[in-house]
Scaffold this active site. Structure first.
Site, mmCIF file in Angstrom:
data_model
loop_
_atom_site.group_PDB
_atom_site.id
_atom_site.type_symbol
_atom_site.label_atom_id
_atom_site.label_comp_id
_atom_site.label_asym_id
_atom_site.label_seq_id
_atom_site.Cartn_x
_atom_site.Cartn_y
_atom_site.Cartn_z
ATOM 1 N N GLY A 36 -33.011 99.084 30.216
ATOM 2 C CA GLY A 36 -33.068 99.409 28.639
ATOM 3 C C GLY A 36 -32.619 100.728 28.587
ATOM 4 N NE ARG A 97 -33.860 94.459 29.480
ATOM 5 C CZ ARG A 97 -33.940 95.309 29.252
ATOM 6 N NH1 ARG A 97 -34.917 95.956 30.495
ATOM 7 N NH2 ARG A 97 -34.357 96.224 28.308
ATOM 8 C CG ASP A 128 -42.542 98.433 35.186
ATOM 9 O OD1 ASP A 128 -43.084 99.467 35.713
ATOM 10 O OD2 ASP A 128 -42.979 97.842 34.238
ATOM 11 C CB THR A 151 -38.607 103.337 29.640
ATOM 12 O OG1 THR A 151 -38.758 102.356 28.359
ATOM 13 C CG2 THR A 151 -39.804 104.472 29.927
ATOM 14 C CG ASP A 153 -41.273 100.360 26.097
ATOM 15 O OD1 ASP A 153 -39.964 100.748 24.692
ATOM 16 O OD2 ASP A 153 -40.704 99.923 26.923
ATOM 17 C CG ASP A 155 -43.898 100.812 29.479
ATOM 18 O OD1 ASP A 155 -42.780 101.194 30.231
ATOM 19 O OD2 ASP A 155 -43.495 99.647 29.604
ATOM 20 N NE ARG A 197 -39.951 96.064 28.505
ATOM 21 C CZ ARG A 197 -38.440 95.086 29.224
ATOM 22 N NH1 ARG A 197 -38.677 94.039 29.745
ATOM 23 N NH2 ARG A 197 -38.075 96.092 29.495
HETATM 24 O O1 F6P Z 1 -37.476 98.384 27.557
HETATM 25 C C1 F6P Z 1 -37.501 99.041 27.031
HETATM 26 C C2 F6P Z 1 -37.720 97.725 25.734
HETATM 27 O O2 F6P Z 1 -36.881 98.866 24.386
HETATM 28 C C3 F6P Z 1 -38.579 97.561 24.929
HETATM 29 O O3 F6P Z 1 -39.527 97.924 24.994
HETATM 30 C C4 F6P Z 1 -38.137 96.057 24.824
HETATM 31 O O4 F6P Z 1 -38.587 95.296 24.406
HETATM 32 C C5 F6P Z 1 -36.588 95.785 25.448
HETATM 33 O O5 F6P Z 1 -36.297 97.275 26.196
HETATM 34 C C6 F6P Z 1 -35.661 94.874 24.753
HETATM 35 O O6 F6P Z 1 -34.651 95.186 25.441
HETATM 36 P P1 F6P Z 1 -33.142 94.908 25.762
HETATM 37 O O7 F6P Z 1 -33.128 94.253 24.574
HETATM 38 O O8 F6P Z 1 -31.805 95.608 25.928
HETATM 39 O O9 F6P Z 1 -33.111 93.620 26.634
#
Ligand code: F6P
Length: 348
Positions: A36, A97, A128, A151, A153, A155, A197
């Site tokens: 992300g 991804r 992550d 990120t 997040d 995390d 997440r």
């Molecule tokens: O990892 C970052 C994040 O923003 C998470 O909080 C969320 O769950 C996810 O990405 C959503 O990502 P996408 O919709 O782009 O796959």
């Protein structure tokens, strides 16, 4: 004169020894963003590129994360490629991804592409999943990789903050400030869902920053029924409107899941849901994120010069630290209990 001569000699020695190190070990560094996107990734790309060129390395920009390693989307970067980007959200390198990189065949293709461009070290900016991929690849091919935590997040273990977290937090605060206007006017109970997440950092600190009544976070919802606790504690006794920040989570079902429960179990409340979604990932990075990304980007090159391999750059108590990938991705970053107590005390 003698002082100036000596200084010049030291300068020459420093330049040539750095150059010799660079020439004998790593000559060309690839950089990519993965997973992300997060505000501040561009500032990190700029810092890595410029610090690397400053130290005599060649820099290659890899587009679309690990996917670009498989499809060979790589261009040489000069300092001009990263001009005028520090203030921009998203990532100029694009991101993805990549499922193929999760297979040994995909990673072999990626390695072949790296070698064909003469790239002998990588800087990976991501969360992550991206650093998990980096760790596997680094071990498989004995390839030097430095990770930067990118990120919203927050995390990743071993760093106080990740790149993008502060900007996302500010975005959440601004949105909740606006939602509060309508919540107050209509005397409603709002559940505002934020990203994270499986981590509650955005929800908890967003709630404190926006003066919300509570936060429902995944770290706690496995142990306690936070909603029941809130209602039983009479959290709305002295208020007509309330805002609760809810971290996205399969355990609670996020804001929709919580709101559905309230409608069924506590029908007296006039409930509304707002899901902030991807707007949390966009926008110009805050000063904190630009500085964090710039420091971490420069530190990534220092780490390579320092012969560090397969570590994530973190900042702990304002000091640069090297966190082994195994620690950064495997350990759960704990929620600070003091923050939970603060939110509770301030919401009366
Ligand atoms: O990892 C970052 C994040 O923003 C998470 O909080 C969320 O769950 C996810 O990405 C959503 O990502 P996408 O919709 O782009 O796959």
């Amino acid at each position: 004169m003698r002082g100036a001569g000596a200084a010049f000699f030291v300068f020459l020695w420093f330049k040539t020894s750095t150059y010799f190190f660079v020439m004998s070990e790593i000559k060309c560094i690839g950089i990519l963003t993965s997973g992300g996107d997060a505000p501040g990734m561009n500032a990190a790309i700029r810092a890595v590129t410029r610090s690397a060129i400053f130290s005599g390395f060649k820099v290659m920009g890899i587009y679309r994360g690990y996917k670009g390693l498989i499809t060979d989307e790589i261009v040489e970067f000069s300092t001009a490629n990263v001009s005028n980007i520090i203030q921009r959200g998203g990532t100029i390198l694009k991101t993805a991804r990549c499922k193929e990189f999760q297979t040994p065949e995909g990673r072999q293709l990626a390695y072949d592409t790296l070698r064909s461009h003469g790239i002998d070290a990588l800087v990976v900016i991501g969360g992550d999943g991206s650093l998990t991929g980096a760790r596997i690849f680094a071990n498989e091919f004995n390839f030097p990789i430095i990770g930067l935590p990118g990120t919203i997040d927050n995390d990743l273990y071993g760093t106080d903050h990740t790149i993008g977290y502060d900007t996302a937090l500010n975005t959440i605060m601004e949105c909740v400030d606006k939602i509060r206007d309508t919540a107050t006017s209509h005397e409603r109970l709002f559940f505002v869902e934020v990203m994270g997440r499986d981590a509650g950092f955005l929800a908890l600190n967003g709630a404190i920053a926006a003066g919300a009544e509570a936060a429902i976070i995944p770290e706690i919802s496995t142990q306690t029924d936070q909603l029941a606790e809130l209602i039983q504690n009479g959290f709305r006794k002295s208020k007509n409107s309330s805002i609760v920040l809810v971290a996205e989570s399969p355990v609670t079902g996020g804001a929709m899941g919580i709101a559905k429960r309230v409608e069924e179990e506590y029908p007296a409340y006039d409930v509304r849901v707002s899901i902030l979604g991807h707007l949390q990932r966009g926008g110009s990075p805050t000063a904190c994120d630009r500085i964090l990304a710039s420091r971490m980007g420069a530190a990534a090159i220092d780490a390579l010069l320092d012969d560090q391999r397969n570590v994530m750059i973190g900042i702990k108590n304002d000091e640069i630290v090297y966190v082994p990938f195994s620690k950064a991705i495997k350990n759960d970053k704990p929620i600070n209990q003091e923050l939970l107590n603060t939110l509770r005390r301030l919401s009366i």
